[in-house]
Design a protein around this motif. Sequence first.
Motif, PDB file in Angstrom:
ATOM      1  N   LYS A  49       0.865  -1.172   0.000  1.00 41.90           N
ATOM      2  CA  LYS A  49       0.000   0.000   0.000  1.00 41.90           C
ATOM      3  C   LYS A  49       0.903   1.225   0.000  1.00 41.90           C
ATOM      4  CE  LYS A  49      -4.144  -1.932   0.374  1.00 41.90           C
ATOM      5  NZ  LYS A  49      -5.203  -1.765  -0.657  1.00 41.90           N
ATOM      6  N   PHE A  50       0.389   2.344  -0.494  1.00 44.35           N
ATOM      7  CA  PHE A  50       1.178   3.568  -0.592  1.00 44.35           C
ATOM      8  C   PHE A  50       0.433   4.705   0.100  1.00 44.35           C
ATOM      9  CE2 PHE A  50       2.366   0.831  -4.027  1.00 44.35           C
ATOM     10  CZ  PHE A  50       3.729   1.007  -4.198  1.00 44.35           C
ATOM     11  N   SER A  51       1.162   5.457   0.893  1.00 39.94           N
ATOM     12  CA  SER A  51       0.613   6.645   1.538  1.00 39.94           C
ATOM     13  C   SER A  51       1.400   7.855   1.043  1.00 39.94           C
ATOM     14  CB  SER A  51       0.718   6.526   3.069  1.00 39.94           C
ATOM     15  OG  SER A  51       0.273   7.714   3.694  1.00 39.94           O
ATOM     16  N   ILE A  52       0.696   8.795   0.426  1.00 40.97           N
ATOM     17  CA  ILE A  52       1.346   9.969  -0.157  1.00 40.97           C
ATOM     18  C   ILE A  52       1.234  11.141   0.801  1.00 40.97           C
ATOM     19  CG2 ILE A  52       1.283  11.630  -2.052  1.00 40.97           C
ATOM     20  CD1 ILE A  52       0.352   9.419  -3.879  1.00 40.97           C
ATOM     21  N   GLU A  54       3.118  15.110   2.099  1.00 39.95           N
ATOM     22  CA  GLU A  54       3.443  16.385   1.464  1.00 39.95           C
ATOM     23  C   GLU A  54       4.758  16.306   0.698  1.00 39.95           C
ATOM     24  OE1 GLU A  54       4.187  21.077   2.703  1.00 39.95           O
ATOM     25  OE2 GLU A  54       3.210  19.696   4.114  1.00 39.95           O
ATOM     26  N   ASN A  55       5.756  15.635   1.312  1.00 38.80           N
ATOM     27  CA  ASN A  55       7.065  15.534   0.672  1.00 38.80           C
ATOM     28  C   ASN A  55       7.644  14.131   0.768  1.00 38.80           C
ATOM     29  OD1 ASN A  55       7.602  18.389  -0.123  1.00 38.80           O
ATOM     30  ND2 ASN A  55       7.357  18.716   2.081  1.00 38.80           N
ATOM     31  N   ALA A  56       6.780  13.144   0.867  1.00 42.51           N
ATOM     32  CA  ALA A  56       7.261  11.767   1.014  1.00 42.51           C
ATOM     33  C   ALA A  56       6.180  10.784   0.584  1.00 42.51           C
ATOM     34  CB  ALA A  56       7.677  11.494   2.454  1.00 42.51           C
ATOM     35  N   ILE A  57       6.624   9.590   0.244  1.00 43.80           N
ATOM     36  CA  ILE A  57       5.715   8.482  -0.038  1.00 43.80           C
ATOM     37  C   ILE A  57       6.134   7.307   0.844  1.00 43.80           C
ATOM     38  CG2 ILE A  57       4.880   6.826  -1.754  1.00 43.80           C
ATOM     39  CD1 ILE A  57       5.456   8.918  -3.913  1.00 43.80           C
ATOM     40  N   ILE A 108       8.037  -0.516   7.140  1.00 44.83           N
ATOM     41  CA  ILE A 108       7.456   0.563   6.333  1.00 44.83           C
ATOM     42  C   ILE A 108       8.603   1.355   5.710  1.00 44.83           C
ATOM     43  CG2 ILE A 108       6.090   2.687   6.348  1.00 44.83           C
ATOM     44  CD1 ILE A 108       4.493   1.488   8.692  1.00 44.83           C
ATOM     45  N   ILE A 109       8.551   1.515   4.404  1.00 47.72           N
ATOM     46  CA  ILE A 109       9.597   2.230   3.672  1.00 47.72           C
ATOM     47  C   ILE A 109       9.132   3.663   3.453  1.00 47.72           C
ATOM     48  CG2 ILE A 109      10.979   2.283   1.567  1.00 47.72           C
ATOM     49  CD1 ILE A 109      10.195  -0.709   1.190  1.00 47.72           C
ATOM     50  N   SER A 110       9.886   4.628   3.959  1.00 43.31           N
ATOM     51  CA  SER A 110       9.570   6.041   3.754  1.00 43.31           C
ATOM     52  C   SER A 110      10.582   6.632   2.779  1.00 43.31           C
ATOM     53  CB  SER A 110       9.610   6.804   5.076  1.00 43.31           C
ATOM     54  OG  SER A 110       8.610   6.328   5.962  1.00 43.31           O
ATOM     55  N   ILE A 111      10.076   7.149   1.684  1.00 44.10           N
ATOM     56  CA  ILE A 111      10.941   7.742   0.663  1.00 44.10           C
ATOM     57  C   ILE A 111      10.668   9.244   0.639  1.00 44.10           C
ATOM     58  CG2 ILE A 111      11.585   7.774  -1.773  1.00 44.10           C
ATOM     59  CD1 ILE A 111      10.614   4.859  -1.910  1.00 44.10           C
ATOM     60  N   HIS A 112      11.630  10.020   1.127  1.00 42.82           N
ATOM     61  CA  HIS A 112      11.503  11.472   1.191  1.00 42.82           C
ATOM     62  C   HIS A 112      11.952  12.053  -0.144  1.00 42.82           C
ATOM     63  CE1 HIS A 112      10.842  11.085   5.542  1.00 42.82           C
ATOM     64  NE2 HIS A 112      11.757  10.134   5.476  1.00 42.82           N
ATOM     65  N   LEU A 113      11.193  13.020  -0.629  1.00 41.47           N
ATOM     66  CA  LEU A 113      11.379  13.510  -1.992  1.00 41.47           C
ATOM     67  C   LEU A 113      11.554  15.026  -1.997  1.00 41.47           C
ATOM     68  CD1 LEU A 113       8.441  11.325  -3.141  1.00 41.47           C
ATOM     69  CD2 LEU A 113      10.708  11.056  -4.129  1.00 41.47           C
ATOM     70  N   ALA A 114      12.539  15.485  -2.746  1.00 41.69           N
ATOM     71  CA  ALA A 114      12.775  16.925  -2.862  1.00 41.69           C
ATOM     72  C   ALA A 114      13.233  17.233  -4.284  1.00 41.69           C
ATOM     73  CB  ALA A 114      13.832  17.372  -1.857  1.00 41.69           C
ATOM     74  N   LYS A 115      12.630  18.247  -4.887  1.00 41.96           N
ATOM     75  CA  LYS A 115      13.047  18.678  -6.212  1.00 41.96           C
ATOM     76  C   LYS A 115      14.505  19.110  -6.190  1.00 41.96           C
ATOM     77  CE  LYS A 115      10.101  18.721  -9.752  1.00 41.96           C
ATOM     78  NZ  LYS A 115      10.472  18.164 -11.065  1.00 41.96           N
ATOM     79  N   ARG A 337      -5.079  -0.912 -10.061  1.00 38.38           N
ATOM     80  CA  ARG A 337      -5.021   0.521 -10.338  1.00 38.38           C
ATOM     81  C   ARG A 337      -4.405   1.229  -9.139  1.00 38.38           C
ATOM     82  NH1 ARG A 337     -10.455  -0.321 -11.027  1.00 38.38           N
ATOM     83  NH2 ARG A 337     -10.769   1.126  -9.281  1.00 38.38           N
ATOM     84  N   ILE A 338      -3.771   2.375  -9.372  1.00 36.44           N
ATOM     85  CA  ILE A 338      -3.093   3.047  -8.263  1.00 36.44           C
ATOM     86  C   ILE A 338      -4.085   3.535  -7.212  1.00 36.44           C
ATOM     87  CG2 ILE A 338      -1.059   3.664  -9.599  1.00 36.44           C
ATOM     88  CD1 ILE A 338      -2.126   6.504  -9.792  1.00 36.44           C
ATOM     89  N   ASP A 339      -5.324   3.857  -7.610  1.00 36.88           N
ATOM     90  CA  ASP A 339      -6.293   4.277  -6.600  1.00 36.88           C
ATOM     91  C   ASP A 339      -6.692   3.128  -5.672  1.00 36.88           C
ATOM     92  OD1 ASP A 339      -7.756   3.556  -9.213  1.00 36.88           O
ATOM     93  OD2 ASP A 339      -9.325   3.348  -7.711  1.00 36.88           O
ATOM     94  N   GLU A 340      -6.385   1.886  -6.081  1.00 37.16           N
ATOM     95  CA  GLU A 340      -6.675   0.722  -5.234  1.00 37.16           C
ATOM     96  C   GLU A 340      -5.564   0.425  -4.247  1.00 37.16           C
ATOM     97  OE1 GLU A 340      -9.112  -2.503  -7.568  1.00 37.16           O
ATOM     98  OE2 GLU A 340      -7.618  -1.695  -8.953  1.00 37.16           O
ATOM     99  N   VAL A 341      -4.394   1.030  -4.447  1.00 34.06           N
ATOM    100  CA  VAL A 341      -3.268   0.747  -3.550  1.00 34.06           C
ATOM    101  C   VAL A 341      -2.829   1.957  -2.751  1.00 34.06           C
ATOM    102  CG1 VAL A 341      -2.424  -1.129  -5.004  1.00 34.06           C
ATOM    103  CG2 VAL A 341      -1.544   1.189  -5.363  1.00 34.06           C
ATOM    104  N   ILE A 342      -3.453   3.106  -2.971  1.00 31.09           N
ATOM    105  CA  ILE A 342      -3.126   4.309  -2.203  1.00 31.09           C
ATOM    106  C   ILE A 342      -4.093   4.437  -1.042  1.00 31.09           C
ATOM    107  CG2 ILE A 342      -3.050   6.837  -2.238  1.00 31.09           C
ATOM    108  CD1 ILE A 342      -2.087   6.671  -5.130  1.00 31.09           C
ATOM    109  N   VAL A 343      -3.532   4.580   0.172  1.00 32.56           N
ATOM    110  CA  VAL A 343      -4.362   4.751   1.367  1.00 32.56           C
ATOM    111  C   VAL A 343      -4.440   6.228   1.693  1.00 32.56           C
ATOM    112  CG1 VAL A 343      -3.860   2.453   2.263  1.00 32.56           C
ATOM    113  CG2 VAL A 343      -2.370   4.357   2.884  1.00 32.56           C
ATOM    114  N   LYS A 344      -5.580   6.624   2.175  1.00 36.48           N
ATOM    115  CA  LYS A 344      -5.783   8.049   2.513  1.00 36.48           C
ATOM    116  C   LYS A 344      -5.271   8.350   3.908  1.00 36.48           C
ATOM    117  CE  LYS A 344      -7.864   8.545  -1.425  1.00 36.48           C
ATOM    118  NZ  LYS A 344      -7.182   9.229  -2.522  1.00 36.48           N
TER     119      LYS A 344
END
Length: 344
Positions: A49-52, A54-57, A108-115, A337-344
């Motif tokens: 499952k994926f949790s999105i 503000e700056n991480a997934i 749980i894998i946390s991937i922090h993202l920055a432009k 589909r990605i909407d099936e694996v993304i948790v709110k």
Amino acid sequence: MNMKNIRIFVGLLTTFIIINDMNAQKNDFYTMVEYAVKAPSGHNTQPWKFSIGENAIDIIPDFSKTLPVVDSDNRELFISLGCAAENLCITASTLGYKTDMSISQEGIISIHLAKSDSVGHDSLFSQIEKRQTNRGVYESKRVEENILKDCLSVIPEGKEIRFYYWENGSDSYERVKQLIMEGNTIQMDDAMFVTELKSWMRMNKKESVAKKDGLGYDVFGAPNLPAFIARPAIGSFLNSKKQNKGDLKKIESSSHFILFTSVNNTVSDWITFGRFMQRFLLKSTAHGIAHAYMNQPCEVGELRLKLKEQFSLDNEYPQILLRIGYAEPAPYAKRKRIDEVIVK
């Protein structure tokens, strides 16, 4: 235009830019998840499952998708999460994001993202959609040593992850083949293993499209038939004698076995291993090399010990065994589909 109106205009323009940037980032994050779910997983369970944020997934293990018989310690589940994490990081880099990954005790894998302007396109990105597990008979064509070494160059040899490869026709290849045959006999004679396997087999197009996971009828070479016909027909092939006969043809058509091991055996090690293995799979895909899993000697406890003894793997843990070679593309496994694996 007076100063008050100018300030209002600038404020509205700034808000528009911020909202536009936020929407662009959100779209980028969804794209990262879209490519992450193309990773391989045992029986195509897609245990993530994926949790999105503000700056991480976050990639969260979905323990409703475990395989208690064939993967009792969830080793292969966490390797799959590592593969998904690597796909996500490759996509992030291509989209211009710097990544920083951490792993919790729960896996749980946390991937922090920055432009960032310092990252750029990853050459393996274009292979994510092309990579597939090809379970068919191969073309009996040898993979040249220099090409194989180029594929394996993505693995940090001599460090925490190690690899061994044996060419078809060698004594070592024959010994591994025998362990696979033994594994088939043990697994296929285990009623619980067969029940678990059947629960993830999608017997026809209707089931495959509805579930969007598991082992589709086309992936294991069956025709599209009504379930009441397909289920008993396919079930009749789930025995050690027929499994060994089929696997023997596949093994004899392949070029090499590749065994990947690690020096540690924790959840974090499995995830890290999965990341490197995924890079190998993508690199080999770029060279037109097909692969399929022959994990029986890694999954059956007594055979894992035999594998360690026969190849002097005293302080190593066998993780994944592959056969590789050249083959025509196979049908692609379905994905949620990605909407099936993304948790709110």
